[in-house]
Design a protein around this motif. Structure first.
Motif, short mmCIF file in Angstrom:
data_model
loop_
_atom_site.label_atom_id
_atom_site.label_comp_id
_atom_site.label_asym_id
_atom_site.label_seq_id
_atom_site.Cartn_x
_atom_site.Cartn_y
_atom_site.Cartn_z
N THR A 1 -13.12 2.46 7.51
CA THR A 1 -12.90 3.87 7.21
C THR A 1 -11.45 4.16 6.87
OG1 THR A 1 -14.70 4.50 8.72
CG2 THR A 1 -13.14 6.22 8.11
N ASP A 2 -10.54 3.65 7.68
CA ASP A 2 -9.11 3.93 7.46
C ASP A 2 -8.57 3.21 6.22
OD1 ASP A 2 -9.18 5.52 9.66
OD2 ASP A 2 -8.21 4.11 11.01
N SER A 3 -9.10 2.02 5.94
CA SER A 3 -8.68 1.30 4.72
C SER A 3 -9.13 2.05 3.48
CB SER A 3 -9.26 -0.12 4.72
OG SER A 3 -8.81 -0.85 5.83
N LEU A 4 -10.35 2.57 3.50
CA LEU A 4 -10.85 3.37 2.38
C LEU A 4 -10.04 4.65 2.22
CD1 LEU A 4 -14.71 2.94 2.74
CD2 LEU A 4 -13.33 2.31 0.75
N LYS A 5 -9.61 5.22 3.33
CA LYS A 5 -8.80 6.44 3.26
C LYS A 5 -7.51 6.19 2.47
CE LYS A 5 -8.94 9.12 6.75
NZ LYS A 5 -8.80 9.75 8.10
N VAL A 6 -6.90 5.03 2.69
CA VAL A 6 -5.69 4.69 1.93
C VAL A 6 -6.02 4.51 0.44
CG1 VAL A 6 -3.79 3.06 1.67
CG2 VAL A 6 -4.65 3.61 3.95
N VAL A 7 -7.16 3.90 0.17
CA VAL A 7 -7.60 3.73 -1.23
C VAL A 7 -7.68 5.08 -1.93
CG1 VAL A 7 -9.56 3.09 -2.69
CG2 VAL A 7 -8.82 1.56 -0.85
N ILE B 1 -5.54 -2.91 -2.44
CA ILE B 1 -5.15 -1.94 -1.41
C ILE B 1 -6.08 -2.05 -0.21
CG2 ILE B 1 -4.95 0.53 -0.88
CD1 ILE B 1 -4.31 0.91 -3.91
N PHE B 2 -7.38 -2.10 -0.48
CA PHE B 2 -8.37 -2.15 0.58
C PHE B 2 -8.19 -3.39 1.44
CE2 PHE B 2 -12.61 -3.38 2.13
CZ PHE B 2 -12.98 -2.23 2.82
N ASN B 3 -8.06 -4.55 0.83
CA ASN B 3 -7.91 -5.79 1.59
C ASN B 3 -6.59 -5.84 2.35
OD1 ASN B 3 -10.37 -7.06 1.02
ND2 ASN B 3 -9.63 -7.83 -0.94
N THR B 4 -5.53 -5.32 1.74
CA THR B 4 -4.21 -5.33 2.40
C THR B 4 -4.22 -4.50 3.67
OG1 THR B 4 -3.06 -5.65 0.28
CG2 THR B 4 -1.78 -4.74 2.12
N TYR B 5 -4.76 -3.29 3.58
CA TYR B 5 -4.75 -2.42 4.75
C TYR B 5 -5.81 -2.81 5.78
CZ TYR B 5 -1.10 0.65 3.15
OH TYR B 5 0.13 1.14 2.78
N ALA B 6 -6.90 -3.42 5.32
CA ALA B 6 -7.89 -3.92 6.27
C ALA B 6 -7.27 -5.04 7.11
CB ALA B 6 -9.12 -4.42 5.53
N SER B 7 -6.47 -5.91 6.47
CA SER B 7 -5.78 -6.96 7.23
C SER B 7 -4.81 -6.36 8.23
CB SER B 7 -5.02 -7.87 6.26
OG SER B 7 -5.89 -8.57 5.41
N LYS B 8 -4.14 -5.27 7.84
CA LYS B 8 -3.19 -4.60 8.72
C LYS B 8 -3.91 -3.96 9.91
CE LYS B 8 0.13 -0.77 8.77
NZ LYS B 8 0.79 0.28 7.94
N TYR B 9 -5.00 -3.24 9.62
CA TYR B 9 -5.72 -2.53 10.69
C TYR B 9 -6.59 -3.45 11.53
CZ TYR B 9 -4.39 1.69 8.07
OH TYR B 9 -3.69 2.69 7.44
N ALA B 10 -6.81 -4.68 11.06
CA ALA B 10 -7.66 -5.61 11.81
C ALA B 10 -7.09 -5.95 13.16
CB ALA B 10 -7.89 -6.88 10.99
N SER B 11 -5.81 -5.69 13.36
CA SER B 11 -5.17 -5.99 14.66
C SER B 11 -5.77 -5.17 15.79
CB SER B 11 -3.67 -5.71 14.57
OG SER B 11 -3.42 -4.35 14.23
N ARG B 12 -6.44 -4.07 15.45
CA ARG B 12 -7.07 -3.23 16.49
C ARG B 12 -8.41 -3.80 16.96
NH1 ARG B 12 -8.36 1.91 12.54
NH2 ARG B 12 -6.10 1.71 12.31
N ILE B 13 -8.93 -4.83 16.29
CA ILE B 13 -10.21 -5.44 16.67
C ILE B 13 -9.96 -6.44 17.80
CG2 ILE B 13 -12.16 -6.85 15.88
CD1 ILE B 13 -11.73 -5.73 13.08
N PHE C 1 -12.25 13.15 -0.62
CA PHE C 1 -12.83 11.85 -0.25
C PHE C 1 -12.17 11.27 1.00
CE2 PHE C 1 -14.84 10.01 -4.41
CZ PHE C 1 -15.73 11.06 -4.42
N THR C 2 -10.92 11.63 1.23
CA THR C 2 -10.21 11.09 2.39
C THR C 2 -10.81 11.57 3.72
OG1 THR C 2 -8.60 12.90 2.39
CG2 THR C 2 -8.05 10.93 1.11
#
Length: 566
Positions: free
Chosen positions: A514-520, A463-475, A395-396
């Motif tokens: 995509t990357d947040s789901l990968k961590v999930v 997990i999803f919300n935590t990493y989405a907040s982290k990766y949101a810096s690329r937006i 799935f990753t």
């Protein structure tokens, strides 16, 4: 003379709470496990017509809980809008989960003390009552109250169906018949979203709940006609009611309620660090510890610690928690992938999820047949968790460019592995225990299964919300970055949100999802992989091929004592 490996039976629990059994003693002492590799050559047993009448009654009853699990989800936005529920709409779902989980151990104890028939009829009637209240609701509070009543009935229905199957068939054949029951359940679950959508589009949402009434009526008639009342205890009602562990149940229900409130609101209404989440979570977890301490000296505990005193039952209960948690993990977050990464509509997302549900049924049936044929559950658990670990690892690799064939095949792999485990966990829990513990073991297993479902939604969401907040810096767009931060990503995981962007900004948002789901999925690999390793701790115990119960088809007076084989 000591009992032989082929003829020995389990004795009653001893006074100190341990199971005084050659099986348990041998399993826990580290001696070689008792493995029966002899095939069941006696052929399938022939059951009387009344058995099949009861089985059909249970299948019809199971449709109630099956439809309820998914039919409401489609209509939820319409219901929330009509009743002006606001943020309270989440309790239309959460209160059902809460009440259906909290009462399960209590129902197991009551079923042992008062018998199965009238308790089953009572929970079906309660489910119908809750459906009527929900269908006629004119306020948010009224609907939440109706759903709470429904949940009590729904939880009791699911647990008692499993328990009555255990009363009717020997341990070795239980996986077989549970597979059939689950097949009916899966059909109802699969049809639920389509039925709910059709109701909302063509009539009032109230029929989502009123639809349960004729099914409940048919179930009640069948249960009254065919479900045996074989248990006969001549003790007075006052004597029986004193056996109920009211304090233990109160501690457990309060603790579970506190934990579920925290898990239901964490990451959605409140952040995980908010006191509204931390305080009930800590209180609930401390309450569960206190409950375990209390149960060690209760006269007739609702969850006796002897259920966990052998490593096979304890391991199988742990595997049940992980298996249920993982199942909901997949069922809730594959749609997030479909809607936020490949921009599928909610309706198409439901269709794309069908390979997961439809693969569970045939593999669950196959697993039950293999259990009845060879009497071995451990290889099925090892194989199932191994396949699930491999599938979730794949799935990753899913992203916006993955083809339909890829995510259909991967779902079949994961669903197939899950199906191999599905119908064999309860027999593994019951294998080292005496038949006298069947109700308590089944209720505890059902409680852990239901409890795991809540964690299977809340943990991946966190997990999803935590990493989405982290990766949101690329937006690059600050307003979009704010929408994807602070625990809001899950709420924006939709086709409409993705399609509102174009060019590089759309690619940036896609990469966050995509990357947040990968961590999930990566975290899921670790959890399921741990379950794979834990499955090796189980001991292979010969499954009983004969019934010794006071709750079967034939009337049998309650035994005054349980005699061990000597």
């Amino acid at each position: 003379m000591a009992p032989s490996e082929e003829t020995r039976s389990l004795s009653a629990p001893t006074k100190d709470g341990n199971v005084d059994s050659p099986v348990t003693d041998k399993v826990d002492s580290g001696a070689p496990a008792t493995v029966s590799t002899q095939k069941n050559t006696s052929g399938p047993k022939k059951y009387p017509w009344r058995f099949w009448a009861v089985f059909v009654s249970l299948s019809v009853t199971g449709l109630l809980a099956a439809l309820e699990g998914t039919v409401t989800s489609t209509a939820l936005p319409t219901i929330a809008k009509d009743l002006e529920a606001g943020e309270q709409y989440i309790w239309f779902v959460n209160v059902y989960f809460l009440t259906s989980t909290a009462v399960l151990p209590l129902f197991g104890q009551v079923a042992d003390i008062f018998g199965r028939k009238w308790l089953m009829i009572s929970v079906v009637a309660m489910f119908a009552l809750g459906s009527g209240i929900s269908g006629g609701a004119t306020t948010t509070a009224m609907l939440i109250g109706g759903r709470a009543v429904q949940g009590v009935g729904g939880g009791g229905i699911n647990m008692l169906i499993d328990l009555i199957v255990c009363d009717l068939v020997p341990l070795r054949e239980r996986g077989n018949f549970m597979g059939i029951i689950f097949g009916v359940f899966a059909i109802g679950t699969s049809l639920g979203p389509f039925i709910g959508g059709a109701i909302v589009q063509n009539t009032t949402w109230r029929w989502v709940f009123y639809l349960n009434l004729p099914i409940a009526g048919a179930a009640l008639i069948l249960l009254l006609l065919f479900l045996p009342e074989s248990y006969e205890d001549k003790s007075s009602f006052s004597v029986k009611i004193k056996r109920v562990d009211f304090l233990g149940n109160a501690i457990l229900i309060a603790s579970v309620t506190s934990v579920l409130i925290a898990l239901s609101t964490g990451g959605t209404r409140y952040g995980w660090g908010d006191w509204h989440v931390i305080v009930p979570l800590v209180i609930g977890l401390l309450g569960l510890v206190g409950f375990q301490v209390y149960e060690t000296w209760a006269t007739e505990p609702v969850v006796p610690m002897r259920l966990f005193s052998n490593r096979t039952s304890a391991t199988a209960l742990g595997l049940t928690f992980v298996h249920t948690m993982f199942t909901f993990w997949v069922v809730y977050f594959l749609p997030v992938y479909f809607q936020s990464v490949i921009a599928a509509s909610p309706t198409r997302s439901g269709v794309l999820l069908l390979p997961t549900v439809t693969s569970l049924v045939p593999f669950g049936l196959i697993s039950g047949l293999l259990l009845a044929k060879f009497g071995r559950y451990k290889p099925l658990h090892i194989a199932g968790f191994a396949i699930m670990t491999i599938g979730i690892g794949c799935f990753t690799t899913l992203d916006a460019n993955s083809s339909l064939a890829v995510y259909v095949i991967l779902q079949i792999v994961v669903g197939g592995g899950s199906g191999l485990i599905l119908t064999t966990l309860l027999p593994a829990v019951q294998a080292p225990l005496p038949e006298s513990d069947t109700a308590l073991a089944t209720a505890t297993w059902a409680f852990i299964r239901s409890f795991g479902s809540i964690w299977g939604v809340s943990i991946p969401a966190a997990i999803f919300n935590t990493y989405a907040s982290k990766y949101a810096s690329r937006i690059t767009d600050l307003s979009v970055r704010a929408q994807m931060s602070g625990g809001n990503a899950y709420a924006h995981a939709s086709k409409d949100f993705i399609n509102s962007f174009q060019g590089s900004l759309r690619d940036e948002v896609l990469s966050v999802f995509t990357d947040s789901l990968k961590v999930v999925w990566q975290v899921a690999i670790g959890i399921v992989g741990l379950a794979f390793l834990l499955s090796f701790l189980e001991k292979e115990i010969k499954l009983r091929e004969e019934l010794d119960t006071e709750y079967g088809l034939e009337k049998k007076e309650k035994s005054k004592s349980v005699d061990a084989v000597s």
